[in-house]
Design an enzyme around this catalytic site. Sequence first.
Site, short mmCIF file in Angstrom:
data_model
loop_
_atom_site.label_atom_id
_atom_site.label_comp_id
_atom_site.label_asym_id
_atom_site.label_seq_id
_atom_site.Cartn_x
_atom_site.Cartn_y
_atom_site.Cartn_z
CD GLU A 89 55.66 73.92 30.47
OE1 GLU A 89 55.75 72.95 29.72
OE2 GLU A 89 56.03 73.92 31.66
CB CYS A 121 58.39 73.51 34.77
SG CYS A 121 56.91 72.67 34.24
CB THR A 162 49.23 66.60 38.20
OG1 THR A 162 49.38 66.15 36.86
CG2 THR A 162 49.34 65.42 39.14
CB SER A 211 58.32 63.18 34.14
OG SER A 211 58.59 64.54 34.26
CG HIS A 243 59.03 72.12 38.92
ND1 HIS A 243 57.92 72.90 38.64
CD2 HIS A 243 58.91 71.01 38.15
CE1 HIS A 243 57.18 72.28 37.73
NE2 HIS A 243 57.76 71.14 37.42
#
Length: 398
Positions: A89, A121, A162, A211, A243
Amino acid sequence: MTQLQTNPQINTVGIDQISFATSKSYLDLAVLAERNGIDVAKYHYGLGQELMAVPAHHEDIVTLATDAASRVIGEGKRNKISTLIFATETGIDQSKAAGVYVHRLLGLREDCRVVEMKQACYSATAALQMACALVARHPKEAVLVIASDVARYELDTPAEATQGCGAVAMLITAEPRIAVVHPEVGNYTEDVMDFWRPNHSKTALVDGKFSTEMYMKALVNAWNYYQKNAGMAFSELDHFCYHLPFSRMGVKAHRKLCEHVQSGLSREQSDAQLAASLEYNRVIGNSYTASLYLSFASLLDHGKDLAGDNVAMLSYGSGCVAEFFAATIVDGYQQHLHSDIHERSLLERVALSYEEYVEYWNYPDPVDGEEVVIESHRHHKGPVLRSIRDHKREYAIN
Ligand code: COA
């Protein structure tokens, strides 16, 4: 192994080889915590992250992908590869697939199809499933799946800690030596804006809390569809890979799943089912679509005697698409791992100061076609981005 032995109809296609690569430099999150006046425990425990991989100027999704893939195409497999699917991505071009550069750098045969896939992802999982379908159709051929991403958020935002980068390469064959990928899946798709990156932006926009909520919702729905589609029962699954935008997310997700299925497991038992899969992500950070497979690589390299064990996989890509599926580890898989190389590559990394990290982060690509020779490439062995000239990226193997 039980299901493999008792169900002769199960598809035997799967992962024959797997390896990852990450950048040669990292930022210790203790440095970021000090700079931002934040208790480092927030990063270590709240996010479950210790170190963050930071790519140098000569490293990008192509160099990381080539590095990871170079280890999985040996032993006479190179000429069997009829398709390369590159999942990312953080593409470097709106038109040309990054995998075409990798195809040349690896010396793959010219009658090999190459394509790039995107869905945040999640896309590496679509690539894996499509690779399994292609191999089921042509069992003598192999498909190379590469997931490669550079996770970038704005400096001085909650998401900054992150970031990370990494690539995972997997060779998919009809006689896999690592894991058989089961055909049963549970999918979930919903049009939401929890994380996205408009074409004009080099960094992702994210509504972090939303999210996390969407991830949990998608997990539960993907699991429910997996059950509806004759997936394995929770009690048959030995390990769980998630994930991991940050490793604590996996812990939270697994606790949620345990609660949803009324597993009766204690928190300690639930956490133990994914502990080995978190190790690499804790010291690499987010690698977007590679992150689930980095988690799987971590389980393979750190788990004890997994042969015959069933591994659950939860793939989540913001926006959002999720998939729940499972794989069974093949007898003798240990002989085909690259654990020593993985460990060495992490130990040999260089720690950056905060100033060096910001310098790497800010390094601009020329937008006017001007030639830029990337000097740092001269000090590195392996695949590198040497220069950008006339809007063309020039890669080589040093
Ligand atoms: N010691 C231990 N834990 C601490 C702490 C301390 N001193 N200070 C805070 N924490 C914990 C918080 O309690 C919280 O844990 P919880 O979620 O279990 O409640 C955690 O650290 C995070 O802190 P919080 O302040 O809630 O969040 P934040 O504003 O720093 O943002 C993210 C965290 C993850 C939302 C942000 O980093 C982000 O958006 N990252 C991107 C995520 C992403 O990529 N999503 C898309 C793909 S799935």
